[in-house]
Write a protein that holds these residues in place. Structure first.
Motif, mmCIF file in Angstrom:
data_model
loop_
_atom_site.group_PDB
_atom_site.id
_atom_site.type_symbol
_atom_site.label_atom_id
_atom_site.label_comp_id
_atom_site.label_asym_id
_atom_site.label_seq_id
_atom_site.Cartn_x
_atom_site.Cartn_y
_atom_site.Cartn_z
ATOM 1 N N LEU A 294 0.825 -1.211 0.000
ATOM 2 C CA LEU A 294 0.000 0.000 0.000
ATOM 3 C C LEU A 294 0.856 1.255 0.000
ATOM 4 O O LEU A 294 0.542 2.239 -0.681
ATOM 5 C CB LEU A 294 -0.924 0.006 1.223
ATOM 6 N N SER A 295 1.938 1.244 0.780
ATOM 7 C CA SER A 295 2.814 2.420 0.853
ATOM 8 C C SER A 295 3.377 2.764 -0.519
ATOM 9 O O SER A 295 3.389 3.932 -0.923
ATOM 10 C CB SER A 295 3.953 2.166 1.848
ATOM 11 N N ARG A 296 3.816 1.750 -1.257
ATOM 12 C CA ARG A 296 4.396 2.009 -2.580
ATOM 13 C C ARG A 296 3.338 2.523 -3.545
ATOM 14 O O ARG A 296 3.585 3.440 -4.331
ATOM 15 C CB ARG A 296 5.043 0.724 -3.128
ATOM 16 N N ALA A 297 2.144 1.925 -3.504
ATOM 17 C CA ALA A 297 1.082 2.369 -4.417
ATOM 18 C C ALA A 297 0.689 3.815 -4.131
ATOM 19 O O ALA A 297 0.516 4.624 -5.055
ATOM 20 C CB ALA A 297 -0.129 1.454 -4.291
ATOM 21 N N LEU A 298 0.549 4.172 -2.863
ATOM 22 C CA LEU A 298 0.135 5.527 -2.507
ATOM 23 C C LEU A 298 1.237 6.538 -2.787
ATOM 24 O O LEU A 298 0.959 7.663 -3.207
ATOM 25 C CB LEU A 298 -0.255 5.578 -1.021
ATOM 26 N N LYS A 299 2.494 6.154 -2.544
ATOM 27 C CA LYS A 299 3.600 7.072 -2.830
ATOM 28 C C LYS A 299 3.676 7.390 -4.322
ATOM 29 O O LYS A 299 4.084 8.479 -4.723
ATOM 30 C CB LYS A 299 4.936 6.459 -2.379
ATOM 31 N N GLY A 300 3.256 6.416 -5.155
ATOM 32 C CA GLY A 300 3.258 6.636 -6.599
ATOM 33 C C GLY A 300 1.991 7.292 -7.115
ATOM 34 O O GLY A 300 1.841 7.468 -8.320
ATOM 35 N N GLY A 301 1.057 7.631 -6.189
ATOM 36 C CA GLY A 301 -0.179 8.284 -6.591
ATOM 37 C C GLY A 301 -1.213 7.362 -7.202
ATOM 38 O O GLY A 301 -2.157 7.821 -7.851
ATOM 39 N N HIS A 302 -1.079 6.066 -6.970
ATOM 40 C CA HIS A 302 -2.002 5.084 -7.564
ATOM 41 C C HIS A 302 -3.112 4.764 -6.562
ATOM 42 O O HIS A 302 -3.130 3.691 -5.932
ATOM 43 C CB HIS A 302 -1.239 3.820 -7.969
ATOM 44 N N GLN A 303 -4.073 5.647 -6.421
ATOM 45 C CA GLN A 303 -5.133 5.499 -5.427
ATOM 46 C C GLN A 303 -6.037 4.308 -5.728
ATOM 47 O O GLN A 303 -6.421 3.561 -4.822
ATOM 48 C CB GLN A 303 -5.981 6.781 -5.364
ATOM 49 N N VAL A 304 -6.402 4.132 -6.988
ATOM 50 C CA VAL A 304 -7.283 3.028 -7.362
ATOM 51 C C VAL A 304 -6.592 1.687 -7.112
ATOM 52 O O VAL A 304 -7.203 0.733 -6.609
ATOM 53 C CB VAL A 304 -7.712 3.148 -8.841
ATOM 54 N N GLU A 305 -5.317 1.625 -7.456
ATOM 55 C CA GLU A 305 -4.567 0.388 -7.218
ATOM 56 C C GLU A 305 -4.512 0.071 -5.729
ATOM 57 O O GLU A 305 -4.679 -1.082 -5.312
ATOM 58 C CB GLU A 305 -3.144 0.510 -7.767
ATOM 59 N N ALA A 306 -4.293 1.100 -4.908
ATOM 60 C CA ALA A 306 -4.237 0.894 -3.457
ATOM 61 C C ALA A 306 -5.559 0.350 -2.929
ATOM 62 O O ALA A 306 -5.594 -0.582 -2.117
ATOM 63 C CB ALA A 306 -3.876 2.202 -2.751
ATOM 64 N N ALA A 307 -6.677 0.926 -3.394
ATOM 65 C CA ALA A 307 -7.995 0.449 -2.956
ATOM 66 C C ALA A 307 -8.235 -0.985 -3.407
ATOM 67 O O ALA A 307 -8.822 -1.801 -2.676
ATOM 68 C CB ALA A 307 -9.086 1.371 -3.502
ATOM 69 N N ASN A 308 -7.769 -1.318 -4.610
ATOM 70 C CA ASN A 308 -7.933 -2.680 -5.118
ATOM 71 C C ASN A 308 -7.110 -3.671 -4.301
ATOM 72 O O ASN A 308 -7.578 -4.788 -3.980
ATOM 73 C CB ASN A 308 -7.511 -2.743 -6.587
ATOM 74 N N ILE A 309 -5.882 -3.283 -3.941
ATOM 75 C CA ILE A 309 -5.047 -4.142 -3.090
ATOM 76 C C ILE A 309 -5.746 -4.418 -1.767
ATOM 77 O O ILE A 309 -5.781 -5.549 -1.270
ATOM 78 C CB ILE A 309 -3.671 -3.478 -2.838
ATOM 79 N N GLN A 310 -6.334 -3.362 -1.185
ATOM 80 C CA GLN A 310 -7.027 -3.506 0.095
ATOM 81 C C GLN A 310 -8.209 -4.468 -0.028
ATOM 82 O O GLN A 310 -8.394 -5.364 0.815
ATOM 83 C CB GLN A 310 -7.527 -2.135 0.559
ATOM 84 N N ASN A 311 -9.011 -4.318 -1.071
ATOM 85 C CA ASN A 311 -10.178 -5.199 -1.252
ATOM 86 C C ASN A 311 -9.782 -6.648 -1.502
ATOM 87 O O ASN A 311 -10.412 -7.576 -0.988
ATOM 88 C CB ASN A 311 -11.042 -4.696 -2.407
ATOM 89 N N ARG A 312 -8.729 -6.851 -2.300
ATOM 90 C CA ARG A 312 -8.294 -8.225 -2.548
ATOM 91 C C ARG A 312 -7.772 -8.862 -1.267
ATOM 92 O O ARG A 312 -7.920 -10.075 -1.059
ATOM 93 C CB ARG A 312 -7.203 -8.238 -3.621
ATOM 94 N N SER A 313 -7.178 -8.076 -0.392
ATOM 95 C CA SER A 313 -6.694 -8.604 0.884
ATOM 96 C C SER A 313 -7.863 -8.999 1.775
ATOM 97 O O SER A 313 -7.834 -10.043 2.440
ATOM 98 C CB SER A 313 -5.826 -7.557 1.590
ATOM 99 N N ILE A 314 -8.915 -8.180 1.794
ATOM 100 C CA ILE A 314 -10.111 -8.512 2.571
ATOM 101 C C ILE A 314 -10.740 -9.798 2.038
ATOM 102 O O ILE A 314 -11.153 -10.679 2.802
ATOM 103 C CB ILE A 314 -11.117 -7.350 2.524
#
Length: 523
Positions: A294-314
């Motif tokens: 998540l840190s890498r995705a957010l640092k790169g400005g990839h908000q949608v990717e970060a949200a997708n990572i979170q949902n796949r983890s859930i």
């Protein structure tokens, strides 16, 4: 490397640690049962273990990893090395002061915090003080280990940090085997275990240090100085220290209450060891991998990717923990009987511990979801919101434990912990959703509902077969027959769950393919 493969790397190492942990607890049950020496050792060990979770794992997984990752991006390996050395100098100095103060204050701590119920028993009180004094330096070793583990995780070297805890169980098993071989008294066995904990802490620190060197970094000692980066770390770490050890906070409250009844602390510990297997394998793996991702995705400005990572983890968490919770509820008696009921561990002990384990099973998905949701805050450098939710959770746990213990004894403490865990998970989920940091996916909701149905079907099948095979699972059968029957039940449960989940749409090959093909952004 895909997200699920990273989960598997960490989860596999954690599984190894938990298997050795089962062996350790089985030997512990045979050597000490749930008698007074078991209570004394677990009470003494719980305290340094609590501080390890508060000041080490929780704080550094939440605060150090995002800052270390940012430093690598901004200033390369040289900048990250400088930052880690600054942190090491401050951390080492603070831990040294904490250790000295706690060692000098140990009698007061045991009397008022660790085990107030021991105060009226001079022998138990004195031994608890001495064992806790031996084991408290374990905190220092494990805090430094946690820092280096954070470095390894940020550098995509997950295995060394995940495998290090195995050595605690291996060394403690060695101490127990020696005690059983020599016929040592319970008090002597407790001493052997205490020194083995300290030795294991030193060995674990050596393992991760070698891992850091192998990853291409070295750490030198710098005189402690509060640099801007260290100050930012402290600002993030203080709330995270209170948040990261939510399970341990709840358990130390339960321990203090349970110390009023002989055998209660040990009974809670034996049940906790079982439910820590799925919590550790799934929860720890998700928490460790998800934060740097998540840190890498957010640092790169990839908000949608970060949200997708979170949902796949859930999704991954629910897919594995819902059936585990159902199995713990249905098979609690059989699991405890097969693993523990021998030597000093009686049939009455089995009934008590099994009832605790069944309740812990209800709280399992909630506790693992906490591990999957907290990184959503930490990766955004928000450690205060989870801290507030932790405060609410601890208040609920304390109130329920105090209220229920006089009514249903140890089961009241387990009920309080499970309820507190679910409340914390719901608060985290709703807050991420309201902030827009979590995407609401109706397909995920419907798949989760179908997974609940698949778990219920599996539970009914387990009830049927456990009744049909009750003779093989009874204490009158040989150990190998009991283990074979329990293993067969678990195998049937897995087949029924997976077949049902795929058949009704709770899982699909497309879901698995998405998780396997999703690759973390490499630096």
């Amino acid at each position: 490397m895909s997200l699920v493969r990273k989960f598997a790397t960490v989860g596999g190492a954690t599984l190894g640690s938990r298997i050795f942990g089962f062996a350790r607890e089985t030997l512990m049950a045979a050597a000490l049962g749930t008698g007074p020496m078991a209570d004394v050792f677990y009470a003494a060990f719980r305290f340094p273990n609590l501080f390890r979770r508060l000041f080490a794992e929780g704080a550094f997984n939440a605060a150090f990893v995002p800052l270390f990752s940012k430093e690598i991006e901004a200033n390369g390996v040289a900048g990250a090395k400088r930052f880690s050395e600054e942190v090491f100098g401050v951390l080492f100095s603070v831990l040294l002061v904490i250790t000295i103060v706690m060692e000098l204050s140990m009698p007061l701590l045991v009397r008022w915090i660790i085990a107030p119920g021991f105060a009226d028993d001079a022998e138990k009180f004195s031994l608890t003080v001495r064992l806790a004094a031996v084991m408290f330096p374990y905190l220092m070793c494990m805090s430094l280990t946690a820092m280096m583990s954070g470095m390894l995780n940020s550098l995509h070297h997950f295995f060394a940090a995940a495998i290090a805890p195995v050595f605690l169980n291996v060394i403690m098993i060695g101490a127990l085997l020696y005690a059983l071989h020599t016929g040592a008294e319970p008090a002597t066995t407790a001493w052997y275990l205490s020194w083995s904990v300290l030795a294991a802490g030193l060995l674990q620190l050596a393992v991760v240090y070698i891992g850091v060197r192998h990853a291409g970094m070295s750490i030198g000692f710098r005189w402690p100085r509060i640099t801007p980066n260290v100050k930012r770390l402290l600002v993030l770490a203080v709330p995270a220290a209170l948040t990261g050890g939510i399970t341990q906070i709840n358990q130390i409250i339960g321990q203090a209450i349970a110390s009023g009844k002989e055998g209660a602390i040990a009974a809670l510990q034996y049940a906790d060891r079982i439910y820590q297997l799925p919590l550790g394998v799934v929860g720890v793996a998700v928490g460790v991998v998800l934060l740097p991702e998540l840190s890498r995705a957010l640092k790169g400005g990839h908000q949608v990717e970060a949200a997708n990572i979170q949902n796949r983890s859930i999704e991954f968490v629910l897919f594995l923990t819902l059936p585990a919770a159902a199995a713990l509820w249905v098979l609690s008696d059989e699991i405890i009987r097969v693993l523990y009921e021998r030597g000093a561990f009686s049939e009455q002990n089995t009934a008590v511990v099994a009832s605790i384990l069944a309740i812990y099973g209800i709280g399992l998905p909630g506790f693992v979801l906490i591990k999957a949701l907290q990184p959503g805050f930490y990766a955004r450098e928000d450690t205060k919101t989870p801290m507030r939710f932790t405060g609410i959770s601890v208040a609920v746990n304390s109130t329920l434990a105090i209220s229920l213990f006089p009514l249903i004894a140890e089961r009241g403490i387990a009920t309080a912990e499970a309820a507190a865990g679910w409340i914390n998970a719901v608060l985290l989920f709703v807050t991420l959703l309201r902030r827009g940091d979590l995407m609401w996916e109706w397909p995920l909701v419907w798949r989760a509902a179908r997974l609940v149905v698949a778990s219920a079907v599996m539970a009914m099948v387990l009830i049927y077969f456990s009744d049909r095979w009750s003779a093989w699972l009874s204490p009158s059968s040989g150990l190998l027959e009991q283990v074979a029957a329990l293993g067969a039940l678990i195998g049937i449960a897995m087949v029924v769950y997976f077949v049902t989940a795929f058949a009704i749409g709770g899982a699909s090959l497309g879901m698995i393919r998405r998780n396997l093909q999703r690759r973390g952004r490499q630096q």
